[in-house]
Design a protein around this motif. Structure first.
Motif, short mmCIF file in Angstrom:
data_model
loop_
_atom_site.label_atom_id
_atom_site.label_comp_id
_atom_site.label_asym_id
_atom_site.label_seq_id
_atom_site.Cartn_x
_atom_site.Cartn_y
_atom_site.Cartn_z
N GLY A 172 0.85 -1.37 0.04
CA GLY A 172 0.11 -0.03 0.04
C GLY A 172 0.95 1.30 0.01
N SER A 173 2.03 1.21 -0.62
CA SER A 173 2.86 2.42 -0.51
C SER A 173 3.60 2.62 -1.95
N GLN A 174 4.17 3.92 -2.05
CA GLN A 174 4.86 4.26 -3.15
C GLN A 174 6.22 4.84 -2.75
N GLY A 175 7.36 4.75 -3.32
CA GLY A 175 8.36 5.21 -2.86
C GLY A 175 8.95 6.53 -3.63
N LEU A 176 8.72 6.62 -4.99
CA LEU A 176 8.95 7.76 -5.64
C LEU A 176 7.58 8.38 -6.66
N PRO A 177 7.60 9.42 -6.72
CA PRO A 177 6.63 10.26 -7.64
C PRO A 177 6.87 9.96 -9.10
N PRO A 178 5.69 9.96 -10.12
CA PRO A 178 6.22 9.91 -11.31
C PRO A 178 7.56 10.58 -11.87
N HIS A 179 8.35 9.88 -12.67
CA HIS A 179 9.60 10.69 -13.23
C HIS A 179 9.90 9.97 -14.36
N TYR A 180 11.03 10.49 -14.79
CA TYR A 180 11.71 9.90 -16.00
C TYR A 180 13.18 10.04 -15.61
N ASP A 181 13.90 9.05 -16.09
CA ASP A 181 15.54 9.01 -15.86
C ASP A 181 16.21 9.33 -17.12
N ASP A 182 17.63 9.51 -16.92
CA ASP A 182 18.39 9.30 -18.24
C ASP A 182 19.25 8.33 -18.39
N LEU A 231 10.78 -9.66 -15.93
CA LEU A 231 11.76 -8.59 -16.15
C LEU A 231 11.10 -7.48 -16.96
N LEU A 232 11.28 -6.12 -16.85
CA LEU A 232 10.91 -5.12 -17.45
C LEU A 232 12.04 -4.16 -17.92
N TYR A 233 11.82 -3.80 -19.32
CA TYR A 233 12.81 -2.73 -19.75
C TYR A 233 12.10 -1.57 -20.36
N PHE A 234 12.59 -0.27 -20.19
CA PHE A 234 12.02 0.80 -20.75
C PHE A 234 13.24 1.86 -21.03
N PRO A 235 13.09 2.57 -22.12
CA PRO A 235 14.07 3.61 -22.41
C PRO A 235 14.06 4.65 -21.72
N ARG A 236 15.37 5.41 -21.47
CA ARG A 236 15.52 6.58 -20.85
C ARG A 236 14.33 7.61 -21.34
N GLY A 237 13.82 8.43 -20.46
CA GLY A 237 12.86 9.47 -20.63
C GLY A 237 11.36 8.89 -20.45
N THR A 238 11.25 7.62 -20.27
CA THR A 238 9.91 6.75 -20.18
C THR A 238 9.43 7.34 -18.94
N ILE A 239 8.45 7.90 -18.62
CA ILE A 239 7.77 8.14 -17.27
C ILE A 239 7.05 7.31 -16.54
N HIS A 240 7.42 6.74 -15.52
CA HIS A 240 6.94 5.67 -15.02
C HIS A 240 7.00 6.02 -13.14
N GLN A 241 5.88 5.29 -12.75
CA GLN A 241 5.90 5.13 -11.35
C GLN A 241 5.24 3.86 -10.95
N ALA A 242 5.66 3.36 -9.59
CA ALA A 242 5.15 1.95 -9.13
C ALA A 242 4.82 1.92 -7.49
N ASP A 243 3.97 1.09 -7.17
CA ASP A 243 3.58 0.87 -6.06
C ASP A 243 3.55 -0.54 -5.75
N THR A 244 3.52 -0.83 -4.27
CA THR A 244 3.32 -2.08 -3.95
C THR A 244 1.71 -2.26 -3.53
N PRO A 245 0.96 -3.44 -4.31
CA PRO A 245 -0.28 -3.22 -3.79
C PRO A 245 -0.74 -3.69 -2.73
N LEU A 246 -1.86 -3.53 -2.00
CA LEU A 246 -2.42 -3.99 -0.66
C LEU A 246 -2.57 -5.37 -0.78
#
Length: 470
Positions: A172-182, A231-246
């Motif tokens: 039931g928690s999320q560590g980081l807000p929506p963001h993209y990486d380099d 396994l998940l791959y995504f390119p730099r610039g891909t906006i993403h967010q992730a949380d652990t379900p209840l």
């Protein structure tokens, strides 16, 4: 905000079909990744996707989701890092900020909950249990040998630094807000489940990290649950967010990242200065003065045509150039990458076997861990420094410093990454290229004038464990 478990349970075939994602229901029977070579490692890393398919259809283009129903692979993934490892890790003197970040996403913003100084396991567990905080472990390959082995092979495969972080998030928690990486990102789900949402990039192949407001990014283009072994791959610039379900006690995933500042633009910035310097030696046009007061002008429109003409001259020179001199990218990679994973510390790597003689046959070792560069002599400081050949290698690099930069607390002489290698006269360049381009070579056939030079070159490389005598 994280979504509720009930919502995830309702995501049936119809909902998942709407997600524009590359999903592969894998039938891999891998129990572990193959580390016998960089190529085999990456092949098993993205199995069952073929390497040609990956680079043609996904790399720098779109996300790839590989969902595997393989208990053996899931168990192997879990062995890479798990929540229970933290207690032992904290006994090694980990520090907040450098080694561990504690954070939580609150109202679309990252809230850092770090304390000062050394990490206490009991405090870490308290923040995890009571504050629903995410534990981010920086560069765990410094402590976990299997990750060292994997990332060292990936650095050989990509020819680029490969870092990693572990994220452990309670339900039931999320560590980081929506963001993209380099960086190019590979996610390995180790324990529990993680709910992911990916969004269309606002900056394709981004060159910097950035947080995005959820109101700006629209609806997800991909939404799914990662389970152990996936396994998940995504390119730099891909906006993403992730949380652990209840309903899931916690999630542990490993983020492996690469190709930071490793674009054609970066390569041009690295090589053009050397190209200009070398071309100006022979081209008087490049040695003519710029107009008076050019540096004082606000508008340089009158000079752009001249610059375009000079760039075309450089392009013509580039067509016939035998080599491009790197200003720093090659050396930076070798100096900061992982040493070979040999089952022991690379500091203990010592020359072995027979000494090379003039009649010896030799073979290059650790080809992926050494480079040849031509640079001005670093041991003289006068204006007429001659060019020398440098052979840099990573065999003596310190694993515990990998990807840790030169922050104030590690910028001492002991903590700063050092260049390891050899220095030769420019006349040795062709002989070195012989060794690098051949499977084996006879010392007496090296492209040097005297037998003494040939033996000295072979002995120098042998002393650094870069060649073996057959």
């Amino acid at each position: 905000m994280p979504k509720k478990r009930g919502k995830h349970a309702e995501m049936g075939k119809e909902t998942q079909a709407q997600c524009k994602r590359a999903k592969v229901e894998a039938a891999c029977s891998l129990s572990a990744m193959s580390c016998e070579s960089p190529d085999r490692l990456f092949e098993s890393f993205i199995c069952p996707i073929k390497q040609e398919t990956f680079f043609r259809e996904y790399w720098e283009q779109k996300p790839l989701l590989v969902q595997r129903n393989d208990p053996l692979l899931a168990a192997y993934y879990q062995s890479l890092f798990q929540l229970s490892d933290l207690k032992e890790m904290c006994s090694r003197g980990l520090c907040y900020g450098r080694d561990i970040n504690v954070c939580r996403c609150v109202n679309g913003k990252k809230k850092v909950l770090n304390k000062e100084g050394k990490v206490s396991y009991m405090q870490l567990k308290k923040d995890f249990d009571q504050k629903k905080a995410t534990i981010q472990f920086h560069q765990p390959q410094r402590f976990k040998e299997e990750l060292w082995k994997i990332q060292e092979k990936l650095e050989c495969y990509f020819g680029s630094l490969v870092g990693s972080n572990v994220y452990i998030t309670p339900q039931g928690s999320q560590g980081l807000p929506p963001h993209y990486d380099d960086v190019e990102v590979f996610i390995l789900q180790l324990e529990g489940e993680k709910h992911w949402r990916l969004y269309k990039p606002t900056v394709h192949l981004a060159r910097e990290y950035n947080v995005e407001l959820e109101a700006r990014i629209g609806n997800p283009t991909h939404e799914f649950i990662l389970k152990p072994g996936d396994l998940l791959y995504f390119p730099r610039g891909t906006i993403h967010q992730a949380d652990t379900p209840l309903g899931v006690s916690y999630s542990t995933h490993l983020t492996i990242s690469t190709y930071q500042n490793n674009s054609w633009g970066d390569f041009l910035l690295d090589t053009i200065p050397g190209l200009v310097f070398e071309t100006a030696k022979d081209d008087v046009v490049l040695r003519t003065s710029i107009p008076r007061q050019l540096l004082m002008q606000v508008d340089i429109a009158d000079s752009t045509k001249k610059l375009s003409s000079l760039l075309r001259r450089l392009a013509d020179r580039l067509e016939t150039a035998r080599e491009l001199r790197s200003s720093g990218m090659k050396k930076d990679f070798i100096v900061n990458r992982l040493p070979p994973c040999l089952g022991c510390d690379s500091d203990h790597l010592t020359p072995g076997g027979k000494l090379p003689k003039i009649d010896s046959q030799i073979r290059l070792q650790f080809r992926d861990h050494a480079i040849i560069t031509v640079e001005p002599d670093q041991e003289t400081s006068d204006e007429t420094r001659r060019d020398m050949v440098y052979v840099y290698h990573s065999l003596k690099n310190r694993r515990e410093m990998h990807m840790m930069g030169t922050e104030d607390d590690t910028a001492s002489e002991e903590g700063t990454a050092q260049a390891h290698g050899l220095r030769f006269p420019l006349s040795y360049l062709d002989a070195l290229k012989q060794i690098w381009s051949s499977s084996t070579v006879n010392v007496k056939e090296l492209n040097l004038i005297s037998d003494e030079e040939k033996e000295n070159l072979a002995l120098s490389l042998w002393t650094e464990c870069l060649i073996e005598v057959l």
